[in-house]
Write a protein that holds these residues in place. Structure first.
Motif, mmCIF file in Angstrom:
data_model
loop_
_atom_site.group_PDB
_atom_site.id
_atom_site.type_symbol
_atom_site.label_atom_id
_atom_site.label_comp_id
_atom_site.label_asym_id
_atom_site.label_seq_id
_atom_site.Cartn_x
_atom_site.Cartn_y
_atom_site.Cartn_z
ATOM 1 N N LYS A 84 -6.285 -16.793 -13.120
ATOM 2 C CA LYS A 84 -7.289 -16.345 -14.088
ATOM 3 C C LYS A 84 -8.208 -17.488 -14.536
ATOM 4 C CE LYS A 84 -6.348 -11.961 -14.743
ATOM 5 N NZ LYS A 84 -6.316 -11.370 -16.068
ATOM 6 N N ARG A 85 -7.925 -18.679 -14.029
ATOM 7 C CA ARG A 85 -8.697 -19.881 -14.372
ATOM 8 C C ARG A 85 -8.707 -20.147 -15.877
ATOM 9 N NH1 ARG A 85 -13.787 -19.908 -10.066
ATOM 10 N NH2 ARG A 85 -12.496 -19.512 -8.213
ATOM 11 N N ARG A 86 -7.576 -19.844 -16.486
ATOM 12 C CA ARG A 86 -7.441 -20.104 -17.922
ATOM 13 C C ARG A 86 -6.720 -21.436 -18.118
ATOM 14 N NH1 ARG A 86 -8.062 -16.218 -21.695
ATOM 15 N NH2 ARG A 86 -7.918 -18.063 -23.046
ATOM 16 N N PHE A 87 -7.364 -22.508 -17.653
ATOM 17 C CA PHE A 87 -6.773 -23.841 -17.749
ATOM 18 C C PHE A 87 -6.591 -24.263 -19.200
ATOM 19 C CE2 PHE A 87 -9.539 -23.689 -13.941
ATOM 20 C CZ PHE A 87 -8.544 -23.637 -12.983
ATOM 21 N N ASP A 88 -7.391 -23.667 -20.074
ATOM 22 C CA ASP A 88 -7.295 -24.001 -21.497
ATOM 23 C C ASP A 88 -5.933 -23.638 -22.076
ATOM 24 O OD1 ASP A 88 -8.392 -21.300 -20.931
ATOM 25 O OD2 ASP A 88 -8.200 -21.049 -23.109
#
Length: 482
Positions: free
Chosen positions: A178-182
């Motif tokens: 989901k590219r939720r690296f945060d």
């Protein structure tokens, strides 16, 4: 009353299990985990302690019985069914579709067993839905409380079963996909890690004081061999095909295939988890056969999901789903009725009750023979670890010494605390076990031989063998019992 249909559905399956629960003896693994409750510890050789702590609590509150040993499993299956229903609704299933999904889950043969027998898997199954929902809430809002709860659920999973560690890679892969690296560089993720580690400290402390025996045991238990072979894979797959019900097995496979095309976050996360679980056990099955309950998480997720997808397609697909589930439900009811009534007339030594019938009789008669021996240093024993848990459990009321003359599972040695060498032993020798050629006694004598009968047919035949002054095992060859 909202969702009263699911309450009635869960009540139906719960009552059926409560009726059946006291009608048959403890199985191999089941008895082992009941014994955990009698030998309370921070952890155990083969599993973390949560199953044992639960058994100890119920025995303390309600007393010692087969019925109360099974009530925790029945309660957990109620919770699992409710969680599955809410998960399906969250993933956009209709109420009717979700009800069919829960019915399918409870109609599976394996989940029928899980709903009656308390295993470490029961807790892991109950925890997977809270873990999924916590991750989804963190993705949506990122509240501190959700990070805390994620740590709690993962820590409890670690207290349930060592394979809980397999849940971590798919959670990470989902976040990365989901590219939720945060979410990963957020300092609050440390809360999840710290809480999870605190909860599994009992397991770490126990292993540190026991030469990390659990990790060595699990490595050999899962892999079992360094030779890759196709046969154990086929055996494992066939076992799952039968154990989860052939109709529902196909529905689960269909469920994971169609999930690859889903855009629903809940289904995608379930896909990552289910795929990781199944792939792990597929790979290990090329080294050693995988027991059918090990990949239960996969079927927990994808029997209901496959059901919902089939029903949502309507037409013949919906008819296939409903027909398969109704047949599975009828078969499940018949199996539960047979467990209770035992009207089946099976050929000698072919009874499905072999592992859950007659052990109380064997131990009672063994104790009577033991008491007739003139020597003060005497004990009951078995030569195969798979009979050890039933020996220890059913001998508890008699307060006698018991030994397992098999080092496969070192847990028995920790419980027994002393060597059997020098004891006069009465060995309970089953028709299905082998007589070790390595058994060294000053003298051996058969004291009694009896058939364990059900409906006039032989379930097992037990030979009570007196081993005078046991000297230990000095060879490795075995002689097959006749």
């Amino acid at each position: 009353m909202p969702h009263k249909k699911i309450l009635f559905l869960i009540l139906f399956f719960t009552v059926m299990r409560l009726v059946v629960a006291p009608s048959f003896g403890l199985g191999v693994d089941e008895a082992h985990y009941v014994l955990y409750g009698h030998f309370l510890d921070l952890s155990y050789v083969d599993h973390p302690p949560l199953v044992g702590w639960t058994q100890a609590l119920f025995a303390h509150l309600f007393g010692e019985s087969v019925f109360w040993a099974r009530v925790p499993a029945i309660l957990l299956m109620m919770l699992i069914s409710s969680e599955s229903y809410r998960f399906l609704l969250f993933s956009k299933a209709t109420e009717s579709q979700a009800l069919w999904g829960v019915t399918a889950l409870n109609s599976s043969f394996m989940f029928g067993a899980v709903g009656l027998m308390l295993l470490p898997e029961n807790f892991l199954l109950a925890l997977v839905f809270p873990i999924i929902m916590s991750v989804l809430r963190i993705e949506a809002d990122g509240k501190t409380t959700d990070y805390i709860w994620l740590g709690i659920w993962l820590g409890l999973a670690g207290l349930s079963k060592y394979t809980a560690v397999i849940l971590l890679p798919p959670l990470l892969l989902y976040i990365l996909s989901k590219r939720r690296f945060d979410l990963l560089i957020n300092p609050r993720i440390l809360l999840s890690v710290i809480i999870g580690l605190i909860l599994i400290l009992p397991v770490i402390f126990w292993n540190a004081s026991h030469q990390w025996v659990s990790f060595a045991y699990q490595s050999s238990h899962v892999a079992g061999s360094t030779v890759i072979a196709f046969k154990p894979f086929i055996r494992s797959l066939a076992a799952q095909f039968g154990a989860y019900n052939p109709f529902l097995f196909v529905i689960a496979i269909y469920g994971i295939i169609v999930s690859f095309h889903s855009k629903n976050s809940a289904i995608i996360l379930a896909l990552w988890i289910g795929l990781s679980i199944e792939l792990f056990f597929i790979l290990t099955s090329f080294l050693k056969p995988v027991l059918p309950h090990w990949p239960a998480l996969f079927y927990l997720l994808f029997i209901p999901i496959g059901t919902v997808v089939l029903l949502s397609r309507g037409g013949k697909y919906g008819s296939i789903a409903r027909g398969s589930i109704l047949i599975s439900l009828q078969l499940s009811i018949v199996i539960h009725a047979e467990l209770s009534a035992k009207w089946g007339n099976f050929p000698d030594y072919k009874s499905p009750f072999r592992d859950i019938y007659g052990f109380d009789t064997q131990i009672r008669d063994g104790v009577a023979l033991l008491n007739s021996l003139p020597t003060p240093k005497k004990a009951l024993a078995v030569t195969n670890w798979s009979y050890g848990s039933r020996l220890h459990y059913y001998a508890l009321p008699y307060g006698i010494k018991t030994f397992v003359l098999d080092n496969y599972n070192r847990q028995f040695a920790l419980w027994e605390k002393e060597s059997p060498i020098g004891y006069d032993l009465i060995l309970l020798h089953s028709h299905f076990s082998d007589i070790p050629a390595s058994l060294q006694c000053e003298e051996t004598q058969t004291l009694k031989k009896e058939d364990i009968l059900l409906n006039g047919r032989k379930v097992d035949t037990i030979e009570y063998l007196w081993c005078k002054n046991y000297h230990g095992m000095v060879q490795t060859k075995e002689i097959t019992a006749q």
